[in-house]
Design a protein around this motif. Structure first.
Motif, short mmCIF file in Angstrom:
data_model
loop_
_atom_site.label_atom_id
_atom_site.label_comp_id
_atom_site.label_asym_id
_atom_site.label_seq_id
_atom_site.Cartn_x
_atom_site.Cartn_y
_atom_site.Cartn_z
N GLN A 18 0.81 -1.23 0.00
CA GLN A 18 0.00 0.00 0.00
C GLN A 18 0.84 1.27 0.00
OE1 GLN A 18 -3.14 0.02 -0.65
NE2 GLN A 18 -3.36 2.25 -0.51
N PRO A 19 1.84 1.41 0.91
CA PRO A 19 2.66 2.64 0.85
C PRO A 19 3.45 2.76 -0.45
CG PRO A 19 3.55 1.09 2.46
CD PRO A 19 2.21 0.57 2.07
N ILE A 20 3.82 1.63 -1.05
CA ILE A 20 4.52 1.67 -2.33
C ILE A 20 3.58 2.18 -3.42
CG2 ILE A 20 5.77 0.30 -4.06
CD1 ILE A 20 6.44 -1.67 -1.78
N TYR A 21 2.36 1.63 -3.40
CA TYR A 21 1.33 2.09 -4.35
C TYR A 21 1.10 3.59 -4.22
CZ TYR A 21 -3.39 3.04 -6.06
OH TYR A 21 -4.46 3.60 -6.70
N GLU A 22 0.90 4.05 -3.00
CA GLU A 22 0.59 5.47 -2.78
C GLU A 22 1.77 6.37 -3.17
OE1 GLU A 22 -0.61 5.68 1.29
OE2 GLU A 22 -2.54 4.67 0.94
N GLY A 23 2.99 5.92 -2.85
CA GLY A 23 4.16 6.72 -3.20
C GLY A 23 4.34 6.84 -4.71
N LEU A 24 4.20 5.72 -5.42
CA LEU A 24 4.34 5.76 -6.87
C LEU A 24 3.21 6.57 -7.51
CD1 LEU A 24 5.39 2.05 -7.56
CD2 LEU A 24 6.84 4.09 -7.80
N ARG A 25 2.00 6.39 -7.01
CA ARG A 25 0.86 7.13 -7.55
C ARG A 25 1.06 8.63 -7.36
NH1 ARG A 25 -4.03 8.97 -5.36
NH2 ARG A 25 -5.80 9.00 -6.82
N ILE A 44 12.78 -0.30 -7.01
CA ILE A 44 11.70 0.11 -6.09
C ILE A 44 11.77 -0.70 -4.80
CG2 ILE A 44 9.20 0.28 -5.78
CD1 ILE A 44 9.03 0.62 -8.87
N ALA A 45 12.00 -2.02 -4.92
CA ALA A 45 12.10 -2.87 -3.74
C ALA A 45 13.26 -2.43 -2.85
CB ALA A 45 12.29 -4.32 -4.16
N ARG A 46 14.39 -2.08 -3.48
CA ARG A 46 15.56 -1.64 -2.71
C ARG A 46 15.26 -0.31 -1.99
NH1 ARG A 46 18.82 -3.12 -6.16
NH2 ARG A 46 18.82 -1.24 -7.46
N GLN A 47 14.60 0.60 -2.67
CA GLN A 47 14.27 1.90 -2.07
C GLN A 47 13.37 1.75 -0.84
OE1 GLN A 47 12.49 4.09 -5.28
NE2 GLN A 47 14.39 4.18 -6.46
N HIS A 48 12.45 0.78 -0.90
CA HIS A 48 11.49 0.60 0.19
C HIS A 48 11.92 -0.47 1.19
CE1 HIS A 48 8.13 3.16 -1.27
NE2 HIS A 48 8.69 2.95 -2.45
N VAL A 55 6.09 -5.01 -4.25
CA VAL A 55 6.28 -4.06 -5.35
C VAL A 55 5.41 -4.46 -6.53
CG1 VAL A 55 7.91 -3.12 -7.02
CG2 VAL A 55 8.62 -3.46 -4.64
N ARG A 56 5.43 -5.75 -6.83
CA ARG A 56 4.60 -6.23 -7.95
C ARG A 56 3.11 -6.03 -7.65
NH1 ARG A 56 4.95 -8.45 -12.63
NH2 ARG A 56 3.32 -9.87 -13.42
N GLU A 57 2.71 -6.28 -6.40
CA GLU A 57 1.32 -6.04 -6.00
C GLU A 57 0.94 -4.58 -6.24
OE1 GLU A 57 -1.01 -7.98 -4.86
OE2 GLU A 57 0.00 -9.84 -4.27
N ALA A 58 1.83 -3.66 -5.86
CA ALA A 58 1.56 -2.23 -6.04
C ALA A 58 1.46 -1.87 -7.51
CB ALA A 58 2.66 -1.42 -5.36
N LEU A 59 2.37 -2.40 -8.32
CA LEU A 59 2.37 -2.10 -9.75
C LEU A 59 1.14 -2.66 -10.43
CD1 LEU A 59 6.14 -2.68 -10.65
CD2 LEU A 59 4.94 -0.48 -10.46
N MET A 60 0.70 -3.84 -10.01
CA MET A 60 -0.51 -4.42 -10.60
C MET A 60 -1.74 -3.59 -10.25
SD MET A 60 0.26 -8.52 -10.07
CE MET A 60 -1.33 -9.02 -10.70
N LYS A 61 -1.79 -3.06 -9.04
CA LYS A 61 -2.92 -2.19 -8.65
C LYS A 61 -2.87 -0.88 -9.44
CE LYS A 61 -5.42 -0.60 -4.55
NZ LYS A 61 -5.79 0.72 -5.05
#
Length: 222
Positions: A18-25, A44-48, A55-61
């Motif tokens: 979720q925070p990855i999704y929100e940050g990228l969005r 992205i995984a390394r940054q977080h 990360v893949r879950e966030a990108l798919m959403k």
């Protein structure tokens, strides 16, 4: 029992995504990540500080929400708004914003008109397309805010998000300064006079003309 264990395994990945999704969005909506920019899962995984799974879950959403595009064997990129989609979004803008103005004009007060007028005076003194784009967004929002319908305002904001900062800038460059400024002042005059029908008609013509200019520009580009 097996189903429960599966749910427990999935929950950490979803919560971590979720925070990855929100940050990228947020980075996409702000223009920090531009259309076509690659979204590398390892980076992205390394940054977080997480594995690639969230990360893949966030990108798919993000893909499901229309912000990201997965390319076969090439990974994910920030999705670019197509010409057809942009024109469709402009059509939706007309419907939503005309309704917002119809509801807003009876609730507007002198302070609303004065604030919008000051913004237009400031708008005319700038020559930057980026400044026009932001001030145009702010002017329209000022007019609609008194509509008393937060859900409608959120829908309008979502359309602006989907159009994106880069495309909004293109709209401003296409329209220039003179015509939008003149039309904005005519719309504001109708608001001051409390003329709902005229204000809505002027707004509809204003956005429709911009849509036609954008379509013509893309046709010339081929």
């Amino acid at each position: 029992m097996t189903s429960q264990r599966s749910d427990l395994r999935e929950q950490p990945a979803l919560s971590a995504s979720q925070p990855i999704y929100e940050g990228l969005r947020n980075d996409i909506l702000s223009g920090k990540l531009t259309p076509g920019a690659p979204l590398r899962q390892d980076d992205i995984a390394r940054q977080h500080g997480v594995s690639k799974m969230p990360v893949r879950e966030a990108l798919m959403k993000l893909e499901a929400d229309g912000y990201v595009l997965f390319r076969k064997n090439r990974g994910a990129i920030v999705r670019e708004v197509s010409v057809a989609e942009l024109l469709n979004l402009m059509d939706i803008r007309i419907a939503l914003e005309c309704k917002a103005l119809e509801l807003a004009i009876p609730n507007q007060v002198a302070a609303d008109h004065e604030q919008a007028g000051r913004l237009l005076d400031d708008y005319a003194s700038h020559r930057s397309s980026a400044q026009w784009s932001e001030m145009n967004r702010a002017f329209h929002h000022m007019l609609y805010e008194p509509c008393g319908n937060p859900q409608l305002l959120e829908m309008i904001t979502d359309i602006q998000r989907r159009i994106g900062p880069a495309t909004r800038l293109l709209v401003s460059e296409t329209s220039g300064l003179e015509r939008p400024d003149r039309e904005h002042r005519e719309i504001l005059r109708a608001c001051i006079e409390g003329d709902v029908a005229r204000g809505v008609d002027l707004l509809k013509a204003h956005i429709t003309t911009t849509r036609k200019e954008i379509a013509a520009q893309f046709r010339r580009r081929g």
